[in-house]
Design an enzyme around this catalytic site. Structure first.
Site, PDB file in Angstrom:
ATOM      1  N   GLU A  49       1.688  -1.931   9.128  1.00 59.64           N
ATOM      2  CA  GLU A  49       1.603  -2.155   7.628  1.00 59.64           C
ATOM      3  C   GLU A  49       2.707  -3.206   7.047  1.00 59.64           C
ATOM      4  OE1 GLU A  49       2.366   1.646   6.335  1.00 59.64           O
ATOM      5  OE2 GLU A  49       0.652   2.811   6.654  1.00 59.64           O
TER       6      GLU A  49
ATOM      7  N   GLU B 221      -3.881   5.876  11.214  1.00 62.95           N
ATOM      8  CA  GLU B 221      -3.166   6.732  10.465  1.00 62.95           C
ATOM      9  C   GLU B 221      -4.132   7.321   9.324  1.00 62.95           C
ATOM     10  OE1 GLU B 221       0.623   5.868   8.351  1.00 62.95           O
ATOM     11  OE2 GLU B 221       1.054   4.693  10.234  1.00 62.95           O
TER      12      GLU B 221
END
Ligand code: IFM
EC number: 3.2.1.21
Length: 442
Positions: free
Chosen positions: A170, A352
């Site tokens: 991320e 995720e």
């Protein structure tokens, strides 16, 4: 609903599909005495930054409990475990390997191999060594080269132990949350910082991909990006335009360079001081071929036109998880389908997905039916994306266990395993049992 299910013919139920659980170093390890300080140590020590004034010094004490935790992972029957490496644990201040830190991870990787659990290793999940931040952190171009050096040394030390590497987790969060709006470490604020930090992170990614192609050609090597799909509050031209800008600024800013070696066209609209410093050849380095793309998905957001040339973000509307994020699984299907239309994608792994819920431990059980429902809806949404031609090879629940949820401290629980932070006792929640049943009944 206490069980999770998928249509019998779903590609998610095929033998080739990988189901796993995910964690990250700073969020679970503790063991802070045996590593160098990182930016999150300093951020946590700054009053007012973490909701419960907590820190990662002990966290889930995984540093001492790792063997039991791997046994727990194995007991769930998952195919894979996604963990991250703490850079300040494995690299000394002089840039050489720290053998004690390396052994911590090789012991874990060897134990995973012994149990036939694939190791998905993320090389950077936000815990930048503080001594590098003191020299400018991700605003300093040299950090990308320090990062590539770390990746070179650690991937050689791990040899063939790793099934899959992710260079970054991320980069949106590291750059935007950390250097633009300052709600994450190192807490810098200013539009002039975010894009610059992002460019150096992406450059580090490209350099690391080149290193991995040399040192770990047999591993699946890629990057993990988070996407928060952008929806307009109305169909007015102004709101649609603002929403498209938001999508480019938040999501495509990371995706397009990695896939196509270009920033979104909105770069031309940004004032010069907000643009990254792009050296000749950088974009080619950033666009290394990927073996897979990791997609993290939790929620969506709505946008409308604003007074400046940017956008206004509307607060989340219900239904919400305990962290205040809208539950809207359809956005996962729509996201994957739209990425598949826009880009030539490598195989996707959902690296995720999960939800913070208000859990209570009663009589040794956590009856988190709300989390099971979240997982059910999102697995169905993922299945629907595969029906529309998206290739998805794996799915990881975030998270294996409750842990340090960054600026929220220990107040938000994302685990499918409950952690009592006083005793370090782990209790598999109803969602953990449901996830395990789904996987083991394939
Ligand atoms: O806990 C985080 C994780 O570290 C990165 N992705 C989002 C999760 C939930 O906020």
């Amino acid at each position: 609903m206490k069980q999770l299910s998928l249509p019998a013919n779903s590609p998610l139920l095929s033998k080739e599909f990988t189901f796993g659980v995910a964690t990250a170093s700073f969020q679970i390890e503790g063991g802070a005495d045996s590593r160098l300080p990182c930016i999150w140590d300093k951020f946590c020590a700054t009053p007012g930054k973490i909701a419960d004034n907590s820190n990662g010094l002990v966290a889930c004490d995984h540093y001492n409990n790792w063997a039991n935790d791997i046994e727990l992972i194995d007991s769930l029957g998952v195919d894979a475990y996604r963990l991250s490496i703490s850079w300040p644990r494995v690299i000394k201040a002089d840039g050489s390997l720290n053998p004690v830190g390396v052994k911590f991870y090789t012991d874990i990787l060897d134990e995973l191999a012994r149990r036939n659990i694939k190791a998905f290793v993320t090389l950077y999940h936000w815990d930048l060594p503080q001594h590098l931040e003191d020299k400018g952190g991700w605003l300093n171009r040299n950090t990308a080269f320090e990062y590539a050096n770390y990746v070179d040394l650690i991937s050689q030390a791990f040899a063939e132990r790793v099934y899959s590497y992710a260079t970054l987790n991320e980069p949106f969060c590291s750059s935007y949350l950390g250097y633009e709006i300052g709600v994450h470490a190192p807490g810098k604020v200013g539009r002039e910082f975010g894009r610059k930090a992002a460019h150096h992170l992406l450059l580090g990614h490209g350099l690391a991909m080149q290193v991995l192609a040399k040192n770990s050609p047999n591993a699946l090597n890629g990057i993990v990006l988070n996407f928060t799909p952008c929806y307009p509050v109305s169909q007015s031209e102004a709101d649609l335009k603002a929403t498209a800008f938001a999508d480019d600024y938040i999501n495509q800013w990371y995706m397009r360079p990695v896939m196509e070696g270009k920033y979104p066209d909105i770069i031309a609209q940004l004032p010069a001081e907000q643009r990254p410093d792009i050296h000749p050849g950088d974009m080619e380095i950033i666009a290394q071929p990927l073996d897979y793309l990791g997609v993290n998905f939790y929620t969506r957001l709505h946008y409308q036109a604003s007074d400046d040339d940017f956008y206004d973000e509307r607060p989340h509307q219900g239904p919400l998880t305990d962290i205040g994020w809208e539950i809207y699984p359809q956005a996962l299907t729509e996201l994957l389908v739209s990425l598949n239309e826009k880009y030539t994608l490598p195989p996707i792994y959902i690296t995720e997905n999960g939800a913070a819920m208000k859990d209570t431990l009663a009589n040794g059980e956590v009856n988190d039916l709300d989390r099971i429902s979240y997982y059910q809806q999102h697995l169905t949404a993922l299945h629907n994306a595969t029906l529309q031609g998206v290739r998805v090879d794996g799915y990881f629940a975030w998270s294996l266990m409750d842990n340090f949820e960054w600026a929220e401290g220990y107040l938000k629980r994302f685990g499918i395993v409950y952690v009592d932070y006083h005793t370090q006792q782990r209790t598999v929640k109803a969602s953990g049992l449901a996830y395990s049943n789904l996987i083991t009944s394939r």
